[in-house]
Scaffold this active site. Structure first.
Site, PDB file in Angstrom:
ATOM      1  N   HIS B  99       0.805  -1.224   0.000  1.00  0.00           N
ATOM      2  CA  HIS B  99       0.000   0.000   0.000  1.00  0.00           C
ATOM      3  C   HIS B  99       0.838   1.273   0.000  1.00  0.00           C
ATOM      4  CE1 HIS B  99      -3.594  -2.334   1.934  1.00  0.00           C
ATOM      5  NE2 HIS B  99      -3.300  -2.745   0.717  1.00  0.00           N
ATOM      6  N   ILE B 106       0.785   6.932   0.281  1.00  0.00           N
ATOM      7  CA  ILE B 106       0.244   5.818   1.051  1.00  0.00           C
ATOM      8  C   ILE B 106      -1.237   5.651   0.739  1.00  0.00           C
ATOM      9  CG2 ILE B 106      -0.101   4.899   3.384  1.00  0.00           C
ATOM     10  CD1 ILE B 106       2.015   7.024   4.297  1.00  0.00           C
ATOM     11  N   CYS B 107      -1.629   4.421   0.455  1.00  0.00           N
ATOM     12  CA  CYS B 107      -3.044   4.146   0.207  1.00  0.00           C
ATOM     13  C   CYS B 107      -3.663   3.708   1.533  1.00  0.00           C
ATOM     14  CB  CYS B 107      -3.170   3.046  -0.850  1.00  0.00           C
ATOM     15  SG  CYS B 107      -4.866   2.584  -1.198  1.00  0.00           S
ATOM     16  N   LEU B 108      -4.308   4.659   2.209  1.00  0.00           N
ATOM     17  CA  LEU B 108      -4.858   4.377   3.538  1.00  0.00           C
ATOM     18  C   LEU B 108      -6.124   5.221   3.682  1.00  0.00           C
ATOM     19  CD1 LEU B 108      -4.313   2.979   6.310  1.00  0.00           C
ATOM     20  CD2 LEU B 108      -3.074   5.024   6.989  1.00  0.00           C
ATOM     21  N   TRP B 160      -8.439   7.384  -4.527  1.00  0.00           N
ATOM     22  CA  TRP B 160      -8.012   6.063  -4.052  1.00  0.00           C
ATOM     23  C   TRP B 160      -9.166   5.096  -4.071  1.00  0.00           C
ATOM     24  CZ3 TRP B 160      -2.960   5.411  -3.596  1.00  0.00           C
ATOM     25  CH2 TRP B 160      -2.153   6.521  -3.318  1.00  0.00           C
TER      26      TRP B 160
END
Lengths: 157, 167
Positions: B99, B106-108, B160
Site C-alpha cells: 500500500h 500511502i493508500c490508507l 483512491w
C-alpha cells in the site's frame, strides 16, 4: 475530561451526541457542513445530525456573548411541560415566541398569538435566546402591526 | 400558515481560527512527544508555523521492517482538522509495502474518505505502524510504476480505491 473532540480545548457552547461524545457546537457544526451527505460522529462514526445533539448548560452560565453571529445557533434543548399543570384551557404555545398568522381563522389566530406573546409563564432561564433570530423577531413585529391595522380596518368598515 | 423564511446559509467557510488551529497542533505535538506509538520518534521542534512535520519511524521488532528507518511527512492545511493532513513517506528509504508507492504515497482510507477530526497525528502514526507490521510480503503495489509516473504530487488528489483490508 470536558474537552471537545475536535479542537481539543475545553468545550465551548457544548453539545453532546446521542452516542455520548462531546463537542463545541461551532466545531461540530463545521464538521457536519464539511460532509453534509455523510454526517458521522467524528469519534465513533455513528450517524448524527443537527437535530440529534443535546446542548449542555452548566450552572450559572452567563448569557453567551454571541458566538452565533458566525455560527448558526446550537440546537435548543427540548423541554416537555409536566402533565396536569392547572390551566388546561390555556395550553397554547409551549414553544415560546413563534407567531403564525393564518388566513382562514384570522381573528382567532390573532388572539391566540397575542396571548402567546403576553402570557409568559416560564422563568427566563429556560429560554434559549439563541432560538429567536433577530430577523424573525423584526418580521413577527411587522406582521403583528399589519394584522392590527387590518383588524382595526375591519372593525371600522 | 406558519411564517418561515430561509435563513441564509452561512456560506463563508468557518474553520478553527488561527489561534485554535495552532493550539490543537501544539497539543497534538506535545502528546505525541509524550506518548508516541511504538517505534515513533518526533522532535518537539517542528519549525515556525507547525504546518509541516517530520516524524521518524522504526520498523517494529518481529516484523518484516524490523530495524529499518523511515521518515513520514505531515502537511496540515488551514482547514485542519476538518480536512485530513497530507501524509507521505519521504527520504531515501520508502517502505516496500503493497500500500505504499515508491514515491512515498500511502493508500490508507483514513487519510482521505474515512478521515475524522477526532483522529490525530498520533492515531495516524499508529495506523501506519500497524499497517507495516501486519504486512506478510514486502512488495510494491501492482500499479506502482504507472501510478508514480502519472500521479499528482499531492496524494490527496488521487482517487483512491480502498479494496484490500488484509494489510
Amino acid at each position: 475530561m470536558f474537552e471537545c473532540n475536535i479542537c481539543l480545548d475545553t468545550a465551548k457552547d457544548a453539545v453532546v451526541s446521542m452516542c455520548g461524545h462531546l463537542f463545541c457546537w461551532p466545531c461540530l457544526h463545521q464538521w457536519l457542513e464539511t460532509r453534509p451527505m455523510k454526517q458521522l460522529c467524528p469519534v465513533c462514526k455513528a450517524a448524527i445530525s443537527k437535530d440529534k445533539v443535546i446542548p449542555l448548560y452548566g450552572r450559572g452560565s452567563k448569557q453567551q456573548e454571541d458566538p452565533r453571529n458566525k455560527v448558526p445557533p446550537r440546537p435548543a434543548g427540548q423541554r416537555t411541560e409536566p402533565e396536569n399543570t392547572g390551566f388546561p384551557g390555556f395550553g397554547f404555545g409551549d414553544g415560546g415566541f413563534h407567531m403564525s398568522f393564518g388566513i382562514g381563522a384570522f381573528p382567532f389566530g390573532f388572539i391566540t398569538s397575542t396571548f402567546n406573546g403576553g402570557h409568559e409563564q416560564r422563568p427566563h432561564i429556560f429560554q434559549d435566546r439563541g432560538v429567536v433570530n433577530p430577523e424573525d423577531e423584526v418580521l413577527s413585529k411587522l406582521f403583528l402591526y399589519v394584522a392590527i391595522t387590518i383588524f382595526l380596518w375591519l372593525l371600522i368598515a | 400558515m406558519a411564517l418561515k423564511f430561509n435563513r441564509n446559509k452561512h456560506n463563508s467557510k468557518i474553520i478553527l481560527d488561527g489561534e485554535r488551529w495552532e493550539r490543537r497542533l501544539q497539543k497534538e505535538l506535545m502528546s505525541l512527544v509524550r506518548e508516541p506509538p511504538p517505534g515513533v520518534v518526533v522532535d518537539s521542534d517542528q519549525g515556525e508555523n507547525l504546518s509541516l512535520w517530520t516524524i521518524n519511524m522504526t520498523g517494529a521488532e518481529g516484523t518484516l521492517y524490523e530495524g529499518e528507518h523511515f521518515t513520514l511527512q505531515f502537511k496540515f492545511s488551514p482547514k485542519y482538522p476538518f480536512d485530513s493532513p497530507e501524509v507521505t513517506f519521504i527520504g531515501p528509504n520508502i517502505p516496500v509495502h503493497p500500500h505504499v508507492y515508491s514515491n512515498g504515497h500511502i493508500c490508507l482510507s483514513i487519510l482521505t474518505d474515512d478521515w475524522s477530526p477526532a483522529l490525530s497525528v498520533q492515531t495516524v502514526c499508529l495506523s501506519i505502524v500497524s499497517m507495516l507490521s501486519s504486512c506478510k510480503e514486502k512488495k510494491r503495489p501492482p500499479d506502482n510504476s504507472f501510478y508514480v509516473k502519472t500521479c499528482n504530487k499531492n496524494p490527496k488528489k488521487t482517487k483512491w480505491w480502498y479494496h484490500d483490508d488484509t494489510v
